[in-house]
Motif scaffolding. Structure first.
Motif, PDB file in Angstrom:
ATOM      1  N   GLY A 408       0.868  -1.285  -0.084  1.00  0.00           N
ATOM      2  CA  GLY A 408       0.068  -0.057   0.100  1.00  0.00           C
ATOM      3  C   GLY A 408       0.758   1.389  -0.122  1.00  0.00           C
ATOM      4  N   LEU A 409       1.963   1.504  -0.725  1.00  0.00           N
ATOM      5  CA  LEU A 409       3.026   2.283  -0.578  1.00  0.00           C
ATOM      6  C   LEU A 409       2.736   3.295  -1.889  1.00  0.00           C
ATOM      7  CD1 LEU A 409       6.047   0.971   0.801  1.00  0.00           C
ATOM      8  CD2 LEU A 409       4.505   2.398   2.076  1.00  0.00           C
ATOM      9  N   ASP A 410       1.828   2.673  -2.694  1.00  0.00           N
ATOM     10  CA  ASP A 410       1.582   3.696  -3.986  1.00  0.00           C
ATOM     11  C   ASP A 410       2.684   3.942  -4.886  1.00  0.00           C
ATOM     12  OD1 ASP A 410      -0.649   4.614  -5.723  1.00  0.00           O
ATOM     13  OD2 ASP A 410      -0.626   6.458  -4.552  1.00  0.00           O
ATOM     14  N   LEU A 411       3.640   3.121  -4.970  1.00  0.00           N
ATOM     15  CA  LEU A 411       4.987   3.239  -5.684  1.00  0.00           C
ATOM     16  C   LEU A 411       4.630   3.229  -7.129  1.00  0.00           C
ATOM     17  CD1 LEU A 411       7.500   1.417  -3.688  1.00  0.00           C
ATOM     18  CD2 LEU A 411       6.952   3.810  -3.520  1.00  0.00           C
ATOM     19  N   LEU A 412       3.505   2.935  -7.612  1.00  0.00           N
ATOM     20  CA  LEU A 412       3.220   2.940  -8.824  1.00  0.00           C
ATOM     21  C   LEU A 412       2.845   4.098  -9.370  1.00  0.00           C
ATOM     22  CD1 LEU A 412       3.205   0.550 -11.127  1.00  0.00           C
ATOM     23  CD2 LEU A 412       0.944   0.162 -11.053  1.00  0.00           C
ATOM     24  N   GLU A 413       2.453   5.107  -8.557  1.00  0.00           N
ATOM     25  CA  GLU A 413       1.849   6.348  -8.964  1.00  0.00           C
ATOM     26  C   GLU A 413       2.581   7.335  -8.502  1.00  0.00           C
ATOM     27  OE1 GLU A 413      -0.466   6.640 -11.057  1.00  0.00           O
ATOM     28  OE2 GLU A 413      -1.164   4.635 -11.186  1.00  0.00           O
ATOM     29  N   LEU A 414       3.161   7.192  -6.944  1.00  0.00           N
ATOM     30  CA  LEU A 414       3.932   8.570  -6.586  1.00  0.00           C
ATOM     31  C   LEU A 414       5.096   9.012  -7.225  1.00  0.00           C
ATOM     32  CD1 LEU A 414       3.932   7.782  -2.609  1.00  0.00           C
ATOM     33  CD2 LEU A 414       2.604   9.586  -3.785  1.00  0.00           C
ATOM     34  N   GLY A 415       5.347  10.307  -7.214  1.00  0.00           N
ATOM     35  CA  GLY A 415       6.714  11.147  -7.705  1.00  0.00           C
ATOM     36  C   GLY A 415       6.895  11.650  -6.651  1.00  0.00           C
ATOM     37  N   ARG A 416       8.467  11.842  -6.534  1.00  0.00           N
ATOM     38  CA  ARG A 416       9.102  12.575  -5.496  1.00  0.00           C
ATOM     39  C   ARG A 416       8.408  14.124  -5.053  1.00  0.00           C
ATOM     40  NH1 ARG A 416      14.713  13.833  -6.325  1.00  0.00           N
ATOM     41  NH2 ARG A 416      14.781  14.385  -4.113  1.00  0.00           N
ATOM     42  N   ALA A 417       7.869  14.594  -6.165  1.00  0.00           N
ATOM     43  CA  ALA A 417       7.261  15.867  -5.892  1.00  0.00           C
ATOM     44  C   ALA A 417       6.145  15.811  -5.104  1.00  0.00           C
ATOM     45  CB  ALA A 417       6.797  16.856  -7.283  1.00  0.00           C
ATOM     46  N   ASP A 418       5.301  14.712  -5.098  1.00  0.00           N
ATOM     47  CA  ASP A 418       4.222  14.409  -4.179  1.00  0.00           C
ATOM     48  C   ASP A 418       4.371  14.132  -2.723  1.00  0.00           C
ATOM     49  OD1 ASP A 418       2.579  13.986  -6.522  1.00  0.00           O
ATOM     50  OD2 ASP A 418       3.331  11.922  -6.796  1.00  0.00           O
ATOM     51  N   LEU A 419       5.861  13.928  -2.466  1.00  0.00           N
ATOM     52  CA  LEU A 419       6.194  13.847  -0.937  1.00  0.00           C
ATOM     53  C   LEU A 419       6.546  15.249  -0.589  1.00  0.00           C
ATOM     54  CD1 LEU A 419       8.479  10.879  -1.145  1.00  0.00           C
ATOM     55  CD2 LEU A 419       5.996  10.854  -0.844  1.00  0.00           C
ATOM     56  N   ARG A 420       6.330  16.402  -1.407  1.00  0.00           N
ATOM     57  CA  ARG A 420       7.094  17.573  -0.911  1.00  0.00           C
ATOM     58  C   ARG A 420       5.708  18.164  -0.330  1.00  0.00           C
ATOM     59  NH1 ARG A 420      10.314  20.707  -5.304  1.00  0.00           N
ATOM     60  NH2 ARG A 420       8.219  21.274  -6.197  1.00  0.00           N
ATOM     61  N   VAL A 421       5.440  18.092   0.975  1.00  0.00           N
ATOM     62  CA  VAL A 421       4.275  18.634   1.772  1.00  0.00           C
ATOM     63  C   VAL A 421       4.826  19.785   2.408  1.00  0.00           C
ATOM     64  CG1 VAL A 421       2.870  17.925   3.514  1.00  0.00           C
ATOM     65  CG2 VAL A 421       3.738  16.153   2.146  1.00  0.00           C
TER      66      VAL A 421
END
Length: 480
Positions: A408-421
Motif C-alpha cells: 500500500g505504498l502507492d509506488l506505481l503512482e507517486l513521484g518525488r514531488a508528491d512527497l513535498r508537503v
C-alpha cells in the motif's frame, strides 16, 4: 491463489496457525475494533488500522473473497475500562460545548480522512454503534436472565457463567494484575456492564429505553452485536490493539458464549497489534501523549512515511515513535519513490521476453507476508526489485503493482514531488521559492557565489532545502 500457505498468530491459542476460512463459500470474514470518536485519532490508534489494512490486502492478494467490518464507537465507551466514569462522548461534549452527536460526526470524519491519507482501503462496512442500539438490547435480552444480574447502576454480566472466562488474556490485565472491583454491588471484580442505567435526576445526550431502565449500552456489547449482524457467528478473524486483548475482547467472548450457549469465542482467530510506544510507554490520549497524523503532516511529513514506519516493524512487536525513527522512514520513502520513478521509466531488456526474475521477487514477497504478515522481511525484497535492471517494462510494472497491492505504498503512482508537503508554519510560497532559485541560478552563472550562497541561506532560514544537481531542485526542511 499465491503458493505459500498463510500462517497467522492466534492470540487465543498463543501460537501461529495455518489459516483456512471457516466456510469457503462465505469467504473470509474479518471484524476489526474501530476507534471511539471523541477526539482526534492518535498515532497509536492508527497503527492498528495499518495492521488491519495489511491483513485485508494480503487476504485479497491471495484471492480470498473478503468481507471486512470496522466499527466506529460513537457511544458506550467509558473514561475507565473498569465500568466507572463518564461516557467518553458525553465528557468530550461537555468539555467542548458541543452536542455528543456533533462530536461523534466530526471525529468520525477525521478518522475516515486519516485512513485515506494512509492509503488504507475502506472496509466493506463501517457501522456506527448508535445505529445498532436496538439490536444490542435484543441481543442482551437473549442471555440476561441466565448470565446477568441488575444493580441500580445497570445490568451486569456474571463472568462465572461462561466457560474459561479470561482465557484470551490469561486472566490478567496488561499490567499483570487482576481486575479491581470498582462498582458497588458487583459479584466479581471482572463482571462488566451490559447496560448502564442513567442515574435518577440525570439526563444523558445519548440514552435509550430498555428492559433495564433508560440508559446506554456497555462498550463491549457493540462489537458482539455488529459482528454477529454483519458477519454471522462464528466468523474467521477478529483484530484489535493488544490492550483490547486484556478486557474488551475477553468480555466480548463472554457475551458471544452466552449468546450461543456454547464455548465458542465468536471468532476462530484473534489477532492483536502491539503498542506504539513513546519513550517506553504506550501512546494514549489518557496519558496526554497525543501525536496525530494531522500534526505530522503539518510538520511537512507525508502520511505514507508513517505507514512505512509501521510496516518496518512486525505488527506484534512494540514500535518506538521518535523523530529519528520517523525521519528514517521519510528518507526511506523518498528513496523508494525515487527508485520507483526510475524503475517505471527504465526500458530494460528489449528482446520481448521477461528479463530478470519477477517470479522470484513475488515468491519472496509471498513467503514474507504469508509468515504472519512479516512486512519487515518484505521491504528489503522491494528494494532489491527496484534496483533490478534486468526486468523488461511489462515485468517491471506487473511486479511493482503486486508489491503495491500488498504494502500500500502507492509506488506505481507517486513521484518525488508528491512527497513535498508544505509545513503549516511555512511563510514562503512555492512561486517565491522558484523565483529565488532562478535568481540564484543567475548569480551562479555570473560567478557571484556570495549572492548565490546568500539566497541559499535565506531559503534555508525559510525552511527550504536547496538541492543542487537534483532534478527536484528543492524540498521543504522537515524539523521534528
Amino acid at each position: 491463489m499465491t503458493a505459500a500457505p498463510l500462517t497467522l498468530y492466534n492470540s487465543l491459542t498463543r501460537r501461529a496457525e495455518p489459516f483456512a476460512p471457516i466456510d469457503p463459500a462465505k469467504g473470509v470474514r474479518v471484524y476489526s475494533c474501530g476507534p471511539t470518536v471523541y477526539s482526534d485519532p492518535h498515532l497509536g490508534n492508527l497503527r492498528a488500522y495499518v495492521f488491519t489494512d495489511t491483513l485485508s490486502r494480503v487476504l485479497r492478494w491471495k484471492e480470498y473473497d473478503l468481507t471486512h467490518v470496522l466499527n466506529i464507537t460513537d457511544v458506550g465507551h467509558l473514561t475507565s475500562d473498569a465500568d466507572e466514569g463518564e461516557d467518553k462522548m458525553e465528557a468530550a461534549a461537555r468539555k467542548r460545548g458541543m452536542s455528543a452527536w456533533d462530536i461523534s460526526r466530526h471525529y468520525a470524519d477525521v478518522f475516515r480522512r486519516n485512513l485515506r491519507d494512509l492509503n488504507i482501503r475502506t472496509p466493506d462496512h463501517m457501522p456506527l454503534a448508535t445505529d445498532y442500539v436496538g439490536k444490542m438490547i435484543e441481543f442482551a435480552k437473549g442471555f440476561a436472565e441466565a448470565n446477568c444480574y441488575q444493580l441500580d447502576s445497570g445490568l451486569y454480566f456474571d463472568s462465572t457463567t461462561v466457560p474459561d472466562y479470561g482465557k484470551l488474556s490469561g486472566g490478567q490485565d496488561d499490567a499483570g494484575e487482576g481486575r479491581i472491583e470498582s462498582v458497588e454491588g458487583k459479584r466479581h471484580p471482572q463482571d462488566f456492564a451490559i447496560w448502564r442505567t442513567t442515574p435518577p435526576g440525570e439526563t444523558r445526550q445519548m440514552e435509550w429505553d430498555s428492559p433495564w431502565g433508560r440508559g446506554a449500552p456497555g462498550w463491549h456489547l457493540e462489537c458482539s452485536v455488529m459482528s454477529a449482524e454483519l458477519l454471522g457467528l462464528p466468523f474467521d478473524i477478529h483484530t484489535g490493539g493488544i490492550d483490547h486483548r486484556e478486557i474488551h475482547h475477553v468480555n466480548e467472548i463472554a457475551q458471544n458464549q452466552a449468546h450461543c450457549r456454547c464455548g465458542d469465542s465468536g471468532a476462530r482467530v484473534w489477532m492483536h497489534n502491539n503498542f506504539l510506544v513513546d519513550r517506553g510507554g504506550k501512546m494514549s490520549k489518557s496519558k496526554g501523549g497525543i501525536a496525530t497524523l494531522d500534526a505530522l503532516v503539518a510538520k511537512g511529513v507525508h502520511p505514507l512515511a508513517y505507514r512505512l514506519m509501521c510496516l518496518s516493524a512486525h505488527y506484534r512487536s512494540e514500535l518506538e515513535f521518535s523523530g529519528e525513527n520517523l525521519m528514517a522512514a521519510l528518507v526511506r520513502l523518498r528513496r523508494l519513490v525515487l527508485a520507483a520513478e526510475k524503475f517505471r521509466e527504465a526500458e530494460g531488456p528489449k528482446d520481448g521476453k521477461p528479463g530478470g526474475d519477477a517470479g522470484g521477487y513475488l515468491g519472496r514477497l509471498d513467503a514474507a507476508v504469508s509468515d504472519d504478515l512479516n512486512t519487515p522481511r518484505a521491504l528489503p525484497v522491494l528494494e532489491e526489485l527496484l534496483a533490478d535492471k534486468q526486468l523488461n517494462q511489462e515485468a517491471r510494472l506487473m511486479t511493482l503493482a503486486q508489491f503495491d497491492a500488498v504494502l500500500g505504498l502507492d509506488l506505481l503512482e507517486l513521484g518525488r514531488a508528491d512527497l513535498r508537503v508544505r509545513p503549516a508554519e511555512a511563510q514562503v510560497t512555492e512561486a517565491e521559492i522558484e523565483t529565488r532559485l532562478a535568481q540564484r541560478k543567475e548569480a551562479r552563472a555570473a560567478k557571484d557565489f556570495a549572492r548565490s550562497d546568500a539566497i541559499r541561506d535565506e531559503l534555508l532560514g525559510a525552511g527550504v532545502e536547496v538541492m543542487d544537481g537534483d532534478p527536484l531542485g528543492w524540498d521543504w526542511k522537515v524539523d521534528l
